[in-house]
Design a protein around this motif. Sequence first.
Motif, PDB file in Angstrom:
ATOM      1  N   ALA A  69      38.753  47.145  49.895  1.00 38.31           N
ATOM      2  CA  ALA A  69      38.377  48.342  50.664  1.00 38.31           C
ATOM      3  C   ALA A  69      39.232  49.545  50.264  1.00 38.31           C
ATOM      4  CB  ALA A  69      38.533  48.073  52.162  1.00 38.31           C
ATOM      5  N   ASN A 163      42.933  40.625  56.388  1.00 34.62           N
ATOM      6  CA  ASN A 163      42.166  39.415  56.047  1.00 34.62           C
ATOM      7  C   ASN A 163      42.320  38.265  57.048  1.00 34.62           C
ATOM      8  OD1 ASN A 163      41.005  40.691  53.832  1.00 34.62           O
ATOM      9  ND2 ASN A 163      42.814  40.324  52.596  1.00 34.62           N
ATOM     10  N   THR A 166      40.459  39.270  60.170  1.00 29.92           N
ATOM     11  CA  THR A 166      38.999  39.221  59.980  1.00 29.92           C
ATOM     12  C   THR A 166      38.510  37.774  60.112  1.00 29.92           C
ATOM     13  OG1 THR A 166      39.060  41.153  58.559  1.00 29.92           O
ATOM     14  CG2 THR A 166      37.149  39.724  58.312  1.00 29.92           C
ATOM     15  N   GLY A 187      32.612  33.396  48.614  1.00 32.68           N
ATOM     16  CA  GLY A 187      33.868  34.099  48.305  1.00 32.68           C
ATOM     17  C   GLY A 187      35.043  33.330  48.894  1.00 32.68           C
ATOM     18  N   ASN A 189      37.455  31.723  47.780  1.00 33.92           N
ATOM     19  CA  ASN A 189      38.807  31.866  47.211  1.00 33.92           C
ATOM     20  C   ASN A 189      39.390  33.255  47.479  1.00 33.92           C
ATOM     21  OD1 ASN A 189      36.857  32.980  45.493  1.00 33.92           O
ATOM     22  ND2 ASN A 189      38.198  32.872  43.724  1.00 33.92           N
ATOM     23  N   SER A 190      38.650  34.133  48.153  1.00 30.64           N
ATOM     24  CA  SER A 190      39.196  35.459  48.503  1.00 30.64           C
ATOM     25  C   SER A 190      40.290  35.266  49.554  1.00 30.64           C
ATOM     26  CB  SER A 190      38.080  36.338  49.081  1.00 30.64           C
ATOM     27  OG  SER A 190      37.674  35.818  50.328  1.00 30.64           O
ATOM     28  N   ARG A 212      32.335  31.119  42.923  1.00 24.75           N
ATOM     29  CA  ARG A 212      31.618  31.291  41.654  1.00 24.75           C
ATOM     30  C   ARG A 212      32.136  30.263  40.649  1.00 24.75           C
ATOM     31  NH1 ARG A 212      31.256  37.396  39.728  1.00 24.75           N
ATOM     32  NH2 ARG A 212      33.491  37.502  40.160  1.00 24.75           N
ATOM     33  N   ARG A 214      33.333  28.682  37.123  1.00 23.27           N
ATOM     34  CA  ARG A 214      34.228  29.212  36.085  1.00 23.27           C
ATOM     35  C   ARG A 214      34.742  28.050  35.250  1.00 23.27           C
ATOM     36  NH1 ARG A 214      37.482  32.345  39.944  1.00 23.27           N
ATOM     37  NH2 ARG A 214      35.609  31.991  41.155  1.00 23.27           N
ATOM     38  N   CYS A 259      30.574  37.363  52.133  1.00 16.76           N
ATOM     39  CA  CYS A 259      31.208  38.592  51.631  1.00 16.76           C
ATOM     40  C   CYS A 259      30.691  38.921  50.238  1.00 16.76           C
ATOM     41  CB  CYS A 259      32.734  38.467  51.624  1.00 16.76           C
ATOM     42  SG  CYS A 259      33.386  37.352  50.381  1.00 16.76           S
ATOM     43  N   TYR A 281      30.260  40.383  55.990  1.00 14.78           N
ATOM     44  CA  TYR A 281      31.424  41.273  56.155  1.00 14.78           C
ATOM     45  C   TYR A 281      31.850  41.917  54.845  1.00 14.78           C
ATOM     46  CZ  TYR A 281      34.253  37.430  54.286  1.00 14.78           C
ATOM     47  OH  TYR A 281      34.777  36.445  53.470  1.00 14.78           O
ATOM     48  N   ALA A 283      30.386  42.826  50.386  1.00 17.60           N
ATOM     49  CA  ALA A 283      29.248  42.874  49.452  1.00 17.60           C
ATOM     50  C   ALA A 283      29.783  42.897  48.024  1.00 17.60           C
ATOM     51  CB  ALA A 283      28.405  44.105  49.744  1.00 17.60           C
ATOM     52  N   ALA A 285      29.163  41.327  45.331  1.00 20.59           N
ATOM     53  CA  ALA A 285      28.238  41.318  44.184  1.00 20.59           C
ATOM     54  C   ALA A 285      27.460  42.635  44.083  1.00 20.59           C
ATOM     55  CB  ALA A 285      27.262  40.148  44.307  1.00 20.59           C
ATOM     56  N   TRP A 307      33.081  44.288  61.040  1.00 21.14           N
ATOM     57  CA  TRP A 307      34.027  45.219  60.411  1.00 21.14           C
ATOM     58  C   TRP A 307      35.291  45.242  61.245  1.00 21.14           C
ATOM     59  CZ3 TRP A 307      33.693  51.273  60.147  1.00 21.14           C
ATOM     60  CH2 TRP A 307      34.548  51.740  59.138  1.00 21.14           C
ATOM     61  N   GLY A 363      40.092  37.333  39.596  1.00 23.23           N
ATOM     62  CA  GLY A 363      41.498  37.755  39.563  1.00 23.23           C
ATOM     63  C   GLY A 363      42.421  36.584  39.848  1.00 23.23           C
ATOM     64  N   LYS A 366      45.763  38.069  45.407  1.00 27.77           N
ATOM     65  CA  LYS A 366      45.977  39.390  46.009  1.00 27.77           C
ATOM     66  C   LYS A 366      47.095  40.114  45.260  1.00 27.77           C
ATOM     67  CE  LYS A 366      44.024  40.508  49.068  1.00 27.77           C
ATOM     68  NZ  LYS A 366      42.776  41.285  48.839  1.00 27.77           N
TER      69      LYS A 366
HETATM   70  N1  LIG Z   1      34.362  43.706  57.068  1.00 26.37           N
HETATM   71  C1  LIG Z   1      35.669  43.616  57.159  1.00 26.37           C
HETATM   72  O1  LIG Z   1      36.283  43.948  58.169  1.00 26.37           O
HETATM   73  C2  LIG Z   1      36.434  43.082  56.003  1.00 26.37           C
HETATM   74  C3  LIG Z   1      37.790  42.739  56.125  1.00 26.37           C
HETATM   75  C4  LIG Z   1      38.443  42.186  55.024  1.00 26.37           C
HETATM   76  C5  LIG Z   1      37.761  42.035  53.831  1.00 26.37           C
HETATM   77  N2  LIG Z   1      36.470  42.431  53.750  1.00 26.37           N
HETATM   78  C6  LIG Z   1      35.686  42.257  52.524  1.00 26.37           C
HETATM   79  O2  LIG Z   1      35.755  40.900  52.171  1.00 26.37           O
HETATM   80  C7  LIG Z   1      35.672  40.780  50.776  1.00 26.37           C
HETATM   81  C8  LIG Z   1      36.867  39.946  50.307  1.00 26.37           C
HETATM   82  O3  LIG Z   1      38.056  40.687  50.555  1.00 26.37           O
HETATM   83  P1  LIG Z   1      39.480  40.075  50.163  1.00 26.37           P
HETATM   84  O4  LIG Z   1      40.517  41.093  50.388  1.00 26.37           O
HETATM   85  O5  LIG Z   1      39.611  38.761  50.814  1.00 26.37           O
HETATM   86  O6  LIG Z   1      39.223  39.884  48.605  1.00 26.37           O
HETATM   87  P2  LIG Z   1      40.133  39.366  47.437  1.00 26.37           P
HETATM   88  O7  LIG Z   1      41.196  38.455  47.942  1.00 26.37           O
HETATM   89  O8  LIG Z   1      40.525  40.549  46.626  1.00 26.37           O
HETATM   90  O9  LIG Z   1      39.092  38.496  46.617  1.00 26.37           O
HETATM   91  C9  LIG Z   1      37.915  39.035  46.091  1.00 26.37           C
HETATM   92  C10 LIG Z   1      36.820  37.992  46.194  1.00 26.37           C
HETATM   93  O10 LIG Z   1      35.593  38.552  45.763  1.00 26.37           O
HETATM   94  C11 LIG Z   1      35.002  37.690  44.776  1.00 26.37           C
HETATM   95  N3  LIG Z   1      34.239  38.517  43.848  1.00 26.37           N
HETATM   96  C12 LIG Z   1      34.699  39.557  43.113  1.00 26.37           C
HETATM   97  N4  LIG Z   1      33.669  40.094  42.403  1.00 26.37           N
HETATM   98  C13 LIG Z   1      32.572  39.361  42.712  1.00 26.37           C
HETATM   99  C14 LIG Z   1      31.202  39.409  42.304  1.00 26.37           C
HETATM  100  N5  LIG Z   1      30.765  40.320  41.450  1.00 26.37           N
HETATM  101  N6  LIG Z   1      30.354  38.495  42.822  1.00 26.37           N
HETATM  102  C15 LIG Z   1      30.777  37.558  43.694  1.00 26.37           C
HETATM  103  N7  LIG Z   1      32.048  37.472  44.123  1.00 26.37           N
HETATM  104  C16 LIG Z   1      32.944  38.355  43.627  1.00 26.37           C
HETATM  105  C17 LIG Z   1      36.184  37.010  44.139  1.00 26.37           C
HETATM  106  O11 LIG Z   1      35.750  35.822  43.558  1.00 26.37           O
HETATM  107  P3  LIG Z   1      35.967  35.479  41.985  1.00 26.37           P
HETATM  108  O12 LIG Z   1      37.284  34.780  41.905  1.00 26.37           O
HETATM  109  O13 LIG Z   1      34.809  34.633  41.694  1.00 26.37           O
HETATM  110  O14 LIG Z   1      35.977  36.804  41.279  1.00 26.37           O
HETATM  111  C18 LIG Z   1      37.071  36.751  45.360  1.00 26.37           C
HETATM  112  O15 LIG Z   1      36.611  35.642  46.060  1.00 26.37           O
HETATM  113  C19 LIG Z   1      35.623  42.185  50.233  1.00 26.37           C
HETATM  114  O16 LIG Z   1      34.271  42.547  50.067  1.00 26.37           O
HETATM  115  C20 LIG Z   1      36.234  43.006  51.328  1.00 26.37           C
HETATM  116  O17 LIG Z   1      35.824  44.351  51.321  1.00 26.37           O
HETATM  117  C21 LIG Z   1      35.793  42.930  54.796  1.00 26.37           C
END
Ligand SMILES: NC(=O)c1ccc[n+]([C@@H]2O[C@H](COP(=O)([O-])OP(=O)(O)OC[C@H]3O[C@@H](n4cnc5c(N)ncnc54)[C@H](OP(=O)(O)O)[C@@H]3O)[C@@H](O)[C@H]2O)c1
Length: 371
Positions: A69, A163, A166, A187, A189-190, A212, A214, A259, A281, A283, A285, A307, A363, A366
């Motif tokens: 974000a 995170n 959330t 997602g 592993n995020s 995904r 790999r 996600c 929560y 997007a 992709a 959110w 990646g 974090k």
């Molecule tokens: N709504 C809310 O309040 C809220 C709060 C927190 C986070 N979020 C959202 O949640 C998501 C994850 O956040 P995070 O901080 O946990 O992320 P993060 O630790 O940075 O990890 C990113 C994640 O996205 C995946 N990813 C990246 N590019 C992708 C693609 N093109 N297609 C499919 N998957 C993909 C990665 O998987 P790979 O290893 O496969 O790349 C990994 O699982 C983000 O979209 C973030 O904006 C929303």
Amino acid sequence: MVFFNTKSTIILNRIIRAYTTTSNITVDALVYSNYGKPSEVLKWHSYPLPALTPETVQVKFLASPINPADVNQVQGAYPLKPPFQLLNEKDDIKYAVGGNEGVAQVIATGDKVKGIKVGDQVIMAKAGYGTWRTYATGPASDFQVLPMTDSVSNIQLATLSVNPCTAYRMLKDFVKLNKGDYVIQNGANSAVGQSVIQLAKAWGIKTINVVRNRPDIDALRNELEQLGATHVITDDELGSFETKSLIKEWGQPKLGLNCVGGKSATEMARHLSANGQYVTYGAMARAPLSLPASLLIFKNISFHGFWMSRWTDTHNMEERKIMIDELIDLMKRGHFVEPKWTQVEWKEEPVKAAVDQGIQGYGSGKQVILF
Ligand SMILES: NC(=O)c1ccc[n+]([C@@H]2O[C@H](COP(=O)([O-])OP(=O)(O)OC[C@H]3O[C@@H](n4cnc5c(N)ncnc54)[C@H](OP(=O)(O)O)[C@@H]3O)[C@@H](O)[C@H]2O)c1
């Protein structure tokens, strides 16, 4: 004639010491004055820390992560717009400081400040604060004090408010989950996904975790299982007949957490039990979520968005404190470990490169700035 007794001299001394108009501390910050590609619009900016006043506190940042974000915010593609402001009276350009999340330590408090003291560790009370900087001065209400603890790392505290919170809310607020119930998420592993896995494990809930595919998928599967994942499957296995049968055998999930969006998010929705809840929560992709009408008509699945920033705006500090205290307690007891992370060097070019890389995918965890 002005007469000072000993008591008033002490008070005057304290005022002179604490409330000088200039601060001799220099703030280094990564800022932007307009939206665009992070490496092009972000720049290093140094300015004197605003002076302490009776109502403000001064904090020193210890660690701040780079979240997806934050990157969207610099690009101008995030609904929460940061305040552009003059950071220093000598500036003629208004800047926003990058970053939304981080942990800081209180280094000074004004005399009228209550409930926060020098040495306390704090997180930001709201999103949009600007955490890619070394110091800040602000009203006490900008910060939320964390419980004192030696056994939780700065990485855990710096990455706590977005995170893990959330994950906590999504597991608690959409459907009552009983021990043994299943949740499915993509997602996985995020940082949010890792939080879901650990909270679910601590609360006796089972998880189906979609990642995904790999080349080194077994290593990732292993890592997530170590965290407490019940099952890990890849997105290209998600739509197969075998996976459908397996999930029916394990137990169809009551809750789905998305996600990613696009095709795999649609496939994931098909695995929910009748009357299930599906929460979007993120997007990652950047593809729309399309839904077969049958999921709404015949399976009566409900679709929601979540959110965290909205939740924080619509709930009070006491409610947030209950959640944060519970998360920190789980961390202290070893049920919630640091997210996988890499250190970002606190210099202009490394931080800009890290922000550009922030949403590229595959990646190594974090990215966290240690100041
Ligand atoms: N709504 C809310 O309040 C809220 C709060 C927190 C986070 N979020 C959202 O949640 C998501 C994850 O956040 P995070 O901080 O946990 O992320 P993060 O630790 O940075 O990890 C990113 C994640 O996205 C995946 N990813 C990246 N590019 C992708 C693609 N093109 N297609 C499919 N998957 C993909 C990665 O998987 P790979 O290893 O496969 O790349 C990994 O699982 C983000 O979209 C973030 O904006 C929303």
